[in-house]
Design a protein around this motif. Structure first.
Motif, PDB file in Angstrom:
ATOM      1  N   GLY A 106      36.946  66.593  26.643  1.00  0.00           N
ATOM      2  CA  GLY A 106      37.449  67.603  25.718  1.00  0.00           C
ATOM      3  C   GLY A 106      38.817  67.245  25.180  1.00  0.00           C
ATOM      4  O   GLY A 106      39.484  66.322  25.661  1.00  0.00           O
ATOM      5  N   PRO A 107      39.277  67.988  24.166  1.00  0.00           N
ATOM      6  CA  PRO A 107      40.542  67.656  23.489  1.00  0.00           C
ATOM      7  C   PRO A 107      41.779  67.735  24.376  1.00  0.00           C
ATOM      8  O   PRO A 107      42.701  66.933  24.234  1.00  0.00           O
ATOM      9  CB  PRO A 107      40.609  68.658  22.334  1.00  0.00           C
ATOM     10  N   GLU A 108      41.825  68.701  25.294  1.00  0.00           N
ATOM     11  CA  GLU A 108      43.013  68.844  26.147  1.00  0.00           C
ATOM     12  C   GLU A 108      43.149  67.650  27.084  1.00  0.00           C
ATOM     13  O   GLU A 108      44.228  67.082  27.255  1.00  0.00           O
ATOM     14  CB  GLU A 108      42.936  70.143  26.955  1.00  0.00           C
ATOM     15  N   ALA A 127      45.647  62.550  28.674  1.00  0.00           N
ATOM     16  CA  ALA A 127      45.397  61.207  29.196  1.00  0.00           C
ATOM     17  C   ALA A 127      45.773  60.115  28.213  1.00  0.00           C
ATOM     18  O   ALA A 127      46.483  59.160  28.570  1.00  0.00           O
ATOM     19  CB  ALA A 127      43.926  61.069  29.582  1.00  0.00           C
ATOM     20  N   LEU A 128      45.324  60.231  26.955  1.00  0.00           N
ATOM     21  CA  LEU A 128      45.391  59.099  26.037  1.00  0.00           C
ATOM     22  C   LEU A 128      46.386  59.253  24.887  1.00  0.00           C
ATOM     23  O   LEU A 128      46.503  58.373  24.051  1.00  0.00           O
ATOM     24  CB  LEU A 128      43.982  58.812  25.494  1.00  0.00           C
ATOM     25  N   VAL A 129      47.106  60.375  24.874  1.00  0.00           N
ATOM     26  CA  VAL A 129      48.206  60.535  23.906  1.00  0.00           C
ATOM     27  C   VAL A 129      49.529  60.662  24.671  1.00  0.00           C
ATOM     28  O   VAL A 129      50.480  59.928  24.432  1.00  0.00           O
ATOM     29  CB  VAL A 129      47.982  61.752  22.985  1.00  0.00           C
ATOM     30  N   GLN A 130      49.538  61.581  25.656  1.00  0.00           N
ATOM     31  CA  GLN A 130      50.749  61.766  26.469  1.00  0.00           C
ATOM     32  C   GLN A 130      50.845  60.751  27.608  1.00  0.00           C
ATOM     33  O   GLN A 130      51.898  60.602  28.224  1.00  0.00           O
ATOM     34  CB  GLN A 130      50.771  63.191  27.024  1.00  0.00           C
ATOM     35  N   THR A 174      46.529  62.590  34.994  1.00  0.00           N
ATOM     36  CA  THR A 174      45.289  62.742  34.226  1.00  0.00           C
ATOM     37  C   THR A 174      44.554  61.415  34.099  1.00  0.00           C
ATOM     38  O   THR A 174      43.320  61.366  34.136  1.00  0.00           O
ATOM     39  CB  THR A 174      45.591  63.322  32.822  1.00  0.00           C
ATOM     40  N   LEU A 175      45.318  60.325  33.976  1.00  0.00           N
ATOM     41  CA  LEU A 175      44.705  58.993  33.898  1.00  0.00           C
ATOM     42  C   LEU A 175      43.989  58.611  35.198  1.00  0.00           C
ATOM     43  O   LEU A 175      43.095  57.771  35.195  1.00  0.00           O
ATOM     44  CB  LEU A 175      45.775  57.943  33.574  1.00  0.00           C
ATOM     45  N   ALA A 176      44.398  59.237  36.296  1.00  0.00           N
ATOM     46  CA  ALA A 176      43.788  58.939  37.598  1.00  0.00           C
ATOM     47  C   ALA A 176      42.988  60.128  38.135  1.00  0.00           C
ATOM     48  O   ALA A 176      42.765  60.240  39.334  1.00  0.00           O
ATOM     49  CB  ALA A 176      44.870  58.545  38.598  1.00  0.00           C
ATOM     50  N   SER A 177      42.554  61.012  37.245  1.00  0.00           N
ATOM     51  CA  SER A 177      41.878  62.255  37.647  1.00  0.00           C
ATOM     52  C   SER A 177      40.369  62.081  37.820  1.00  0.00           C
ATOM     53  O   SER A 177      39.786  61.102  37.331  1.00  0.00           O
ATOM     54  CB  SER A 177      42.131  63.339  36.593  1.00  0.00           C
ATOM     55  N   PRO A 178      39.715  63.040  38.497  1.00  0.00           N
ATOM     56  CA  PRO A 178      38.253  63.011  38.618  1.00  0.00           C
ATOM     57  C   PRO A 178      37.563  62.999  37.242  1.00  0.00           C
ATOM     58  O   PRO A 178      36.514  62.383  37.079  1.00  0.00           O
ATOM     59  CB  PRO A 178      37.934  64.293  39.383  1.00  0.00           C
ATOM     60  N   THR A 179      38.173  63.666  36.261  1.00  0.00           N
ATOM     61  CA  THR A 179      37.586  63.666  34.914  1.00  0.00           C
ATOM     62  C   THR A 179      37.595  62.262  34.326  1.00  0.00           C
ATOM     63  O   THR A 179      36.616  61.822  33.704  1.00  0.00           O
ATOM     64  CB  THR A 179      38.335  64.636  33.970  1.00  0.00           C
ATOM     65  N   MET A 180      38.704  61.535  34.524  1.00  0.00           N
ATOM     66  CA  MET A 180      38.769  60.160  34.022  1.00  0.00           C
ATOM     67  C   MET A 180      37.737  59.279  34.724  1.00  0.00           C
ATOM     68  O   MET A 180      37.121  58.404  34.095  1.00  0.00           O
ATOM     69  CB  MET A 180      40.177  59.585  34.203  1.00  0.00           C
ATOM     70  N   GLU A 181      37.522  59.509  36.010  1.00  0.00           N
ATOM     71  CA  GLU A 181      36.499  58.743  36.736  1.00  0.00           C
ATOM     72  C   GLU A 181      35.125  58.977  36.111  1.00  0.00           C
ATOM     73  O   GLU A 181      34.338  58.043  35.933  1.00  0.00           O
ATOM     74  CB  GLU A 181      36.503  59.156  38.216  1.00  0.00           C
TER      75      GLU A 181
END
Length: 415
Positions: A201-203, A208-211, A216-223
């Protein structure tokens, strides 16, 4: 009582006045082929109509890399052009050097704050002042599909990543390559960012990829994003490495592949092949990203000039770039959409109209997302480092998602 000046004398004085205020604009760009070159000519004509002269500073190749190398040497030697094609965070980098000029007076007179989405306007400013004029909007998160191929496999194009894998399996069983992909690092990153938007999603994408937020880069969502991304590879072909994007598009046009995920420049390939949107090809938001709009915006930065006449010509250039006439001419040639709101789109195709509708909706909804893969989200050094991690992850059988996340956190620190 004063007698009126003879008509010829009045015209001569007007001409002398216009020549006195005429200046030269030297413009650095890499629009050297096809429709882009035609659009550059249209911009040149609009400046000449105002009495100014246009000095073309075209540097072909490298998606602008060669142009930036030349530009740096020119600026260092104190001989900057009037305008240069620069975009994204690089605008801020140049502005910090103190070499860009404010064009606030043009922006105010032409009501740019009203005509541009806030997200876009902020990217064109440095410390609250406009230092660049935006040209167009490319949407990145497009899925291009061949409807005849889907009909043959008796399935519908996917709207989510879960649906993508179901469709990909059905296509594979029908002997059809599900996804045309070009194995170049920028194409790998383009595909990755669309998965990140669709899955997170956008948030999540913004953090992760703008800020570049480490947590967030190492979060379960990124996995989850990384594992989904890697699941796509078996549905591409073994000849993908090194393939240019337009050759991947040609595979979809010919029915050799069902889909491609690519920015809207791909549309130009379909149109050049005589294909009609909605009939011969479909343009759909990439899976899971219907309410988001990942964008790439071309823009011209304005450099400080010593000549008053040239500075005036430069401001006329900025006004011309945002004019409805140029916005229409250029974007019809480029395959993108006008960045200026409120434009009539009668001459644009259905894909462009859909893109413009979604752009406006995303601007209102706060889901306009700067493309990481296309130089809009982060400084170039960090982008390059992330690009390397993602391409290595895509191509390596040994790197798992946990390894990739550690490397992403490290890449994000690159300056």
């Amino acid at each position: 009582m004063k007698r009126p000046l003879p008509r010829i004398l009045a015209a001569s004085l007007a001409l002398i006045g216009s020549i006195a205020f005429a200046g030269e604009v030297e413009v650095l760009h890499w629009w050297t082929s096809g429709g882009e070159a035609k659009a550059a000519q249209a911009l040149k004509a609009s400046l000449q109509a105002k009495g100014h002269s246009w000095k073309d500073f075209a540097v072909a190749g490298g998606g602008g890399d060669s142009a930036m190398t030349v530009l740096k040497s020119r600026v260092v030697s104190g001989n900057a052009p009037a305008a240069a094609q620069i975009k994204g965070p690089s605008l801020q980098d140049w502005a910090k050097e103190g070499v860009l000029a404010s064009i606030d007076d043009v922006a105010k007179a032409e009501r740019w704050d009203e005509l541009l989405p806030k997200t876009v306007a902020e990217q064109m400013k440095y410390r609250g002042s406009y230092i660049a004029a935006p040209v167009n909007v490319h949407r990145i998160n497009w899925l291009w599909a061949n409807p005849e191929v889907f009909k043959r496999a008796k399935i519908q194009p996917p709207t989510s990543w879960d649906e993508f894998f179901v469709a990909a399996e059905a296509l594979k069983k029908a002997g059809i390559l599900p996804l045309a992909h070009g194995g170049q690092n920028w194409q790998d990153l383009t595909l990755f960012e669309t998965v990140a938007i669709g899955m997170g999603g956008p948030e999540f994408y913004t953090k992760a990829l703008v800020q570049l937020d480490p947590a967030t880069l190492a979060s379960p969502t990124m996995e989850k994003v990384l594992s989904t991304y890697k699941r796509i590879k078996p549905y591409t072909d073994k000849n993908a490495p090194g393939r240019d994007w337009n050759l991947a598009t040609a595979m979809v046009i010919k029915g050799e592949a069902a889909m491609q995920i690519m920015g809207d420049w791909a549309k130009g390939e379909f149109l050049a092949a005589g294909k009609q949107p909605g009939k011969d090809f479909l343009c759909l938001p990439s899976p899971g990203s219907a309410k988001s709009f990942s964008y790439n915006i071309d823009s011209f930065a304005m450099f400080k000039l010593k000549s008053e006449a040239n500075a005036r010509a430069q401001k006329d250039l900025a006004a011309a770039i945002m004019s409805p006439a140029f916005q229409e001419t250029f974007n019809l040639a480029k395959g993108s959409i006008p960045v200026r709101s409120g434009m009539k789109l009668d001459k644009f195709d259905d894909c462009a109209k859909a893109s413009a509708t979604d752009f406006a909706a995303a601007a209102k909804g706060g889901t306009l997302l700067p493309s990481l893969a296309h130089g809009m989200a982060v400084p170039s050094a960090a982008e390059g480092a992330i690009k390397d991690v993602i391409s290595n992850f895509w191509n390596s059988d040994k790197m798992n998602s946990a390894d990739a996340m550690k490397r992403l956190v490290s890449a994000a620190k690159t300056r």
